[in-house]
Design a protein around this motif. Structure first.
Motif, mmCIF file in Angstrom:
data_model
loop_
_atom_site.group_PDB
_atom_site.id
_atom_site.type_symbol
_atom_site.label_atom_id
_atom_site.label_comp_id
_atom_site.label_asym_id
_atom_site.label_seq_id
_atom_site.Cartn_x
_atom_site.Cartn_y
_atom_site.Cartn_z
ATOM 1 N N ARG A 164 2.825 85.216 -42.589
ATOM 2 C CA ARG A 164 3.687 85.525 -43.733
ATOM 3 C C ARG A 164 5.071 84.905 -43.509
ATOM 4 O O ARG A 164 5.171 83.726 -43.227
ATOM 5 C CB ARG A 164 3.779 87.045 -43.934
ATOM 6 N N ARG A 165 6.123 85.693 -43.614
ATOM 7 C CA ARG A 165 7.474 85.152 -43.493
ATOM 8 C C ARG A 165 8.084 85.365 -42.115
ATOM 9 O O ARG A 165 9.297 85.279 -41.948
ATOM 10 C CB ARG A 165 8.362 85.747 -44.604
ATOM 11 N N LYS A 166 7.233 85.744 -41.165
ATOM 12 C CA LYS A 166 7.637 85.809 -39.747
ATOM 13 C C LYS A 166 8.742 86.807 -39.465
ATOM 14 O O LYS A 166 9.712 86.512 -38.771
ATOM 15 C CB LYS A 166 8.069 84.416 -39.249
ATOM 16 N N HIS A 167 8.586 87.986 -40.037
ATOM 17 C CA HIS A 167 9.592 89.014 -39.787
ATOM 18 C C HIS A 167 8.930 90.383 -39.677
ATOM 19 O O HIS A 167 8.176 90.781 -40.559
ATOM 20 C CB HIS A 167 10.606 89.010 -40.931
ATOM 21 N N VAL A 168 9.224 91.097 -38.599
ATOM 22 C CA VAL A 168 8.684 92.456 -38.423
ATOM 23 C C VAL A 168 9.831 93.453 -38.339
ATOM 24 O O VAL A 168 10.786 93.249 -37.587
ATOM 25 C CB VAL A 168 7.814 92.564 -37.145
ATOM 26 N N THR A 169 9.734 94.528 -39.130
ATOM 27 C CA THR A 169 10.663 95.652 -39.010
ATOM 28 C C THR A 169 9.892 96.854 -38.474
ATOM 29 O O THR A 169 8.933 97.311 -39.108
ATOM 30 C CB THR A 169 11.265 96.028 -40.384
ATOM 31 N N TYR A 208 6.296 87.261 -29.018
ATOM 32 C CA TYR A 208 6.256 86.506 -30.283
ATOM 33 C C TYR A 208 7.666 86.007 -30.605
ATOM 34 O O TYR A 208 8.276 86.457 -31.589
ATOM 35 C CB TYR A 208 5.727 87.393 -31.416
ATOM 36 N N PRO A 209 8.185 85.086 -29.790
ATOM 37 C CA PRO A 209 9.575 84.642 -29.987
ATOM 38 C C PRO A 209 9.784 83.948 -31.338
ATOM 39 O O PRO A 209 10.924 83.849 -31.808
ATOM 40 C CB PRO A 209 9.804 83.665 -28.826
ATOM 41 N N ASP A 210 8.706 83.499 -31.970
ATOM 42 C CA ASP A 210 8.817 82.823 -33.268
ATOM 43 C C ASP A 210 8.909 83.821 -34.426
ATOM 44 O O ASP A 210 9.124 83.421 -35.569
ATOM 45 C CB ASP A 210 7.609 81.898 -33.474
ATOM 46 N N VAL A 211 8.734 85.103 -34.145
ATOM 47 C CA VAL A 211 8.812 86.124 -35.200
ATOM 48 C C VAL A 211 10.095 86.925 -34.973
ATOM 49 O O VAL A 211 10.348 87.386 -33.860
ATOM 50 C CB VAL A 211 7.593 87.075 -35.141
ATOM 51 N N THR A 212 10.898 87.082 -36.022
ATOM 52 C CA THR A 212 12.106 87.894 -35.834
ATOM 53 C C THR A 212 11.726 89.371 -35.887
ATOM 54 O O THR A 212 10.839 89.790 -36.630
ATOM 55 C CB THR A 212 13.202 87.600 -36.872
ATOM 56 N N TYR A 213 12.411 90.135 -35.069
ATOM 57 C CA TYR A 213 12.073 91.538 -34.901
ATOM 58 C C TYR A 213 13.330 92.378 -35.047
ATOM 59 O O TYR A 213 14.389 92.031 -34.520
ATOM 60 C CB TYR A 213 11.461 91.754 -33.510
ATOM 61 N N ARG A 214 13.165 93.501 -35.762
ATOM 62 C CA ARG A 214 14.293 94.409 -35.945
ATOM 63 C C ARG A 214 13.751 95.836 -35.962
ATOM 64 O O ARG A 214 12.627 96.079 -36.389
ATOM 65 C CB ARG A 214 14.939 94.067 -37.281
ATOM 66 N N LYS A 215 14.568 96.752 -35.519
ATOM 67 C CA LYS A 215 14.238 98.171 -35.504
ATOM 68 C C LYS A 215 15.087 98.848 -36.569
ATOM 69 O O LYS A 215 16.254 98.509 -36.727
ATOM 70 C CB LYS A 215 14.600 98.696 -34.115
ATOM 71 N N MET A 216 14.506 99.770 -37.310
ATOM 72 C CA MET A 216 15.294 100.467 -38.332
ATOM 73 C C MET A 216 14.846 101.926 -38.392
ATOM 74 O O MET A 216 13.639 102.201 -38.360
ATOM 75 C CB MET A 216 15.042 99.782 -39.695
ATOM 76 N N TYR A 217 15.777 102.847 -38.480
ATOM 77 C CA TYR A 217 15.402 104.258 -38.589
ATOM 78 C C TYR A 217 14.870 104.552 -39.991
ATOM 79 O O TYR A 217 15.295 103.932 -40.968
ATOM 80 C CB TYR A 217 16.591 105.157 -38.239
ATOM 81 N N VAL A 218 13.943 105.496 -40.042
ATOM 82 C CA VAL A 218 13.233 105.731 -41.307
ATOM 83 C C VAL A 218 14.161 106.208 -42.423
ATOM 84 O O VAL A 218 13.932 105.889 -43.600
ATOM 85 C CB VAL A 218 12.036 106.700 -41.122
ATOM 86 N N ASP A 219 15.196 106.927 -42.089
ATOM 87 C CA ASP A 219 16.108 107.371 -43.154
ATOM 88 C C ASP A 219 16.797 106.162 -43.796
ATOM 89 O O ASP A 219 16.842 106.025 -45.023
ATOM 90 C CB ASP A 219 17.120 108.415 -42.647
ATOM 91 N N ALA A 220 17.260 105.247 -42.948
ATOM 92 C CA ALA A 220 17.881 104.028 -43.481
ATOM 93 C C ALA A 220 16.835 103.162 -44.200
ATOM 94 O O ALA A 220 17.117 102.573 -45.256
ATOM 95 C CB ALA A 220 18.518 103.239 -42.345
ATOM 96 N N ALA A 221 15.627 103.113 -43.632
ATOM 97 C CA ALA A 221 14.576 102.295 -44.254
ATOM 98 C C ALA A 221 14.250 102.810 -45.657
ATOM 99 O O ALA A 221 14.014 102.024 -46.579
ATOM 100 C CB ALA A 221 13.322 102.295 -43.379
#
Ligand code: NAI
Ligand code: MG
Length: 364
Positions: A178-183, A209-222
């Motif tokens: 897909r667009r290479k991004h995981v939250t 998976y260095p080619d995929v950007t990764y971010r963490k987000m808390y569920v309230d903010a999500a």
């Protein structure tokens, strides 16, 4: 000619209306693309429970195991104890068949005016990957002295390295297509053991998976971002309960819960996978013929994709979009079209129009 053995489980409520319409669409596309579905119906669910004392026969799982896939509506009836459907059917199938991926696309369909002003199908286009075998929903708990003033109740979540790693790998591999991004949607600031461990293991997988950007987000903010900035999401990786809740919110930003599809997937294909809409049996509208069948039909497209009928899957999604673009709407979207009329219109699209391979978000 390819033939697939499909177990159809309507379940309860609107399941009896939307599963037959979904099968009609699947048979139409099968004719068009030259494969066959051999469908066997099973009358299981809460209605079956009222007569037989269980949601499926004792050998139900052995029966289902013989099939290539399971096409499911929803289970639950107002007069049947609502702690039973998950335990006796849905989670039983999901866990015993190691369907550890719950794949839930969130995409604004063509022509739909969703509740988010100014957001288009480009903005609302992501997939929720809900861990489907463990987490908060393992039913690992007890009610002690429940009738006394000293009653105590527990439900203890279970997170294993094995379980977290496999859902994380699935998500990062999906992101590559897909667009290479995981939250990672989490709540590790308060669930400081279970979800901190969840984050740690996911972080370790992310590093592979260095080619995929990764971010963490808390569920309230999500939750806020689902509504305010849905365009920031591509693959949303989350736990069983958070994914359950967020995918209804996903359905809402698509305009209706009735649009949301899902696949309960066993990626190793050791067992059959199960395809169902994200919503429940909707007893408030059951029996009226007005349920929105699109989540069920789209779930059928996910099933075709899983079976390897990629072009047919894309054709179903194109036909769905053609019909939503024409403005045909069921009551949940303020329209007057019946379940049957929407199904017929999608079948007509499949019969009458050239079908193009789409970049469908059906890939499971
Ligand atoms: P629900 O998803 O059945 O309904 C929520 C609301 O959305 C209702 O107002 C309903 O009319 C509407 N809705 C849902 N699907 C629709 C569709 N296709 N077209 C138009 N409107 C639609 O959730 P609810 O009311 O919380 O639960 C009803 C029953 O379903 C309960 O017994 C519950 O346990 C069960 N359930 C079963 C699931 C499953 O089998 N996987 C999942 C969720 C709930
Ligand atoms: Mg749910």
């Amino acid at each position: 000619m390819n033939r697939y053995k499909i177990a159809a489980v309507n379940g309860d409520g609107i399941g009896h209306e939307i599963v037959p319409v979904g099968l009609q669409v699947l048979n139409t596309v099968a004719d068009r693309f030259g494969f066959q579905l051999e469908v066997t119906h099973f009358p299981w669910g809460a209605g079956y429970y009222r007569e037989h004392g269980d949601f499926m026969p004792a050998d139900g799982l052995d029966t289902l195991r013989q099939f290539d896939a399971i096409y499911f509506g929803a289970v639950g009836l107002p007069d049947v104890d609502d702690t039973l459907p998950a335990m006796l059917y849905t989670f039983k199938v999901r866990t015993n068949f190691q369907q550890y991926v719950n794949y839930r696309p969130v995409k604004l369909l063509a022509g739909i005016e969703g509740p988010l002003r100014n957001k288009t199908g480009q903005d609302i286009d992501f997939v929720v990957i809900r861990e489907n075998n463990e987490g908060e929903f393992v039913q690992n708990g007890k009610i002690v002295h429940g009738d006394s003033p000293y009653g105590v109740a527990t439900d203890t979540s279970v997170f294993t390295r094995f379980g977290i790693e496999r859902i994380a790998h699935y998500s990062f591999q999906l992101a590559r297509r897909r667009r290479k991004h995981v939250t990672n949607v989490t709540k590790s600031n308060t669930l400081i053991h279970s979800l901190a461990y969840w984050d740690r293991v996911i972080g370790e997988v992310a590093a592979q998976y260095p080619d995929v950007t990764y971010r963490k987000m808390y569920v309230d903010a999500a939750s806020a971002n689902f509504v305010l900035r849905p365009e920031i999401f591509d693959v949303v990786l989350t736990t069983n309960m958070i994914g359950d809740i967020l995918s209804d919110l996903g359905g809402a930003i698509m305009g209706s819960l009735g649009y949301g599809p899902s696949g309960n997937i066993n990626p190793e294909r050791t067992f059959p996978s199960m395809f169902e809409p994200i919503h429940g049996s909707a007893p408030d509208i059951a029996g009226k013929g007005i349920a929105n069948p699109i989540g069920q039909i789209w779930s059928g497209a996910l099933m075709l994709e899983h079976l390897g009928e990629t072009e047919a899957a894309g054709a179903v999604l194109s036909a769905i979009n053609a019909v939503t673009a024409q403005g045909l709407r069921t009551a949940d979207m303020g329209g007057t079209a019946t379940t049957q009329q929407v199904g017929e219109a999608i079948c007509a699209e499949l019969r009458n129009h050239a079908v193009h391979r789409s970049h469908a978000h059906v890939s499971a």
